[in-house]
Design an enzyme around this catalytic site. Sequence first.
Site, PDB file in Angstrom:
ATOM      1  N   ASP A  58     193.736 -46.779  31.747  1.00  0.00           N
ATOM      2  CA  ASP A  58     193.838 -47.445  33.048  1.00  0.00           C
ATOM      3  C   ASP A  58     193.348 -48.875  32.886  1.00  0.00           C
ATOM      4  OD1 ASP A  58     194.267 -44.744  33.645  1.00  0.00           O
ATOM      5  OD2 ASP A  58     193.270 -44.880  35.595  1.00  0.00           O
TER       6      ASP A  58
ATOM      7  N   LYS B 152     199.606 -43.973  41.280  1.00  0.00           N
ATOM      8  CA  LYS B 152     198.255 -43.421  41.390  1.00  0.00           C
ATOM      9  C   LYS B 152     197.465 -44.150  42.469  1.00  0.00           C
ATOM     10  CE  LYS B 152     193.956 -42.608  38.783  1.00  0.00           C
ATOM     11  NZ  LYS B 152     193.295 -42.665  37.457  1.00  0.00           N
TER      12      LYS B 152
ATOM     13  N   LYS C 253     198.816 -48.418  39.845  1.00  0.00           N
ATOM     14  CA  LYS C 253     197.665 -47.804  40.503  1.00  0.00           C
ATOM     15  C   LYS C 253     197.083 -48.793  41.505  1.00  0.00           C
ATOM     16  CE  LYS C 253     193.023 -46.143  39.175  1.00  0.00           C
ATOM     17  NZ  LYS C 253     192.135 -45.861  38.022  1.00  0.00           N
TER      18      LYS C 253
END
Length: 307
Positions: A144, A243, A207
Amino acid sequence: MALDLDWVAAVQANTSAIERRAATLPGRRSVKKDFQAAWLCKAISLIDLTTLAGDDTEGRVKRLCAKARQPVRAELLEKLGMTGLTTGAVCVYHDMVEAAVRALEGTHIPVAAVSTGFPAGLSPYKLRLAEIGESVKAGAREIDIVISRRHVLTGDWQALYDEMQEMRAACGQAHVKAILATGELGTLRNVARASLVCMMAGADFIKTSTGKEGVNATLPVSLTMIRCIRDYMDRTGVKVGYKPAGGIAKAKDALVYLSLMKDELGHPWLQPDLFRFGASSLLGDIERQLEHHLTGHYSAANRHAMG
C-alpha cells in the site's frame, strides 16, 4: 498504459449530484436475517485486518494474525456454515512484515505492507522506492503506497504518473494499492483525476486514505473513485480494485459499501481480488451482529477482541 492528458483534463466531478446520490445510499438497500448474515460474512472475507500503531509489537501482530485466521468464534461459524472463513489480508508496517508472514504460514492470507513514507509520503524518494523492495523481500505480497499529494494539488499529472509507474515497477509481482489520501486533495475532481492517473500508471487498487487524515473514506469519494474504475474498465478492459479505508467501523457501514459496489460495478467487485476494506474495529462489530443473528442477544465488545 501511456499517460493520456486529454482524458485526464476531460474528467469532471459534479459535486452536488455526487453528494445527493451518496446521501440516498444508506436507505436504498436493506437486507435482513439470513441475507444480512451472508453479506456480513462476505464483508469479513474482504477485510484487510490492520494495525498501524506506533506501539505495535510482534506479540500484537501475532494476535492480529490469529484473528485473521479465525475472525469469528468457531462455534458461530459452524452454526452459520462458514467454517474456514478468513479475512482478506493482514496490513502492517514494514517492521512487522516478517512476524506477520510467520504467523500466517500455511494459510492463503497475504500480508500487506504500508510503504513509501506512510502516511505523509514525504521521505526521500529513493528511500521510498527502497522501502517497497525491502517489504517485498520480507514476504509482503501486497504493498500500500502513498502518492505525493502535492502533484495532485498543483496539477502535475506527469509527475504523479512517473512516480506511480516507478513504484509499480518496484513492487514486482506484489500487488500495489495506491493511497490517494482523498481528504487532503481538495476537490472531488482532483480525486477523480488522481484515480485515473494512478490506474494509467499501473495501480492494481486505488485506495481512499491512510486512516491518518482528518477525513478518510466517505461515500461521495467512494462513488467518485468507483465511477473512475468503471470508466477505466470500459475504455481499456482492465479491472482495477477499490479499497475504502479509515472510519469504516460498523457492520451497517460495510453493508452500504457492499451494496454500492454491487450497484456500480457488479459481482466481480465483491471478491477479495478487487475489493477490500481497510479496517480493524469493523470486524468486532460484524462478529457481534452475527452472534445477535444466531442468539437474539448482543454480547459485550470484549467477547470479540482483536486478539
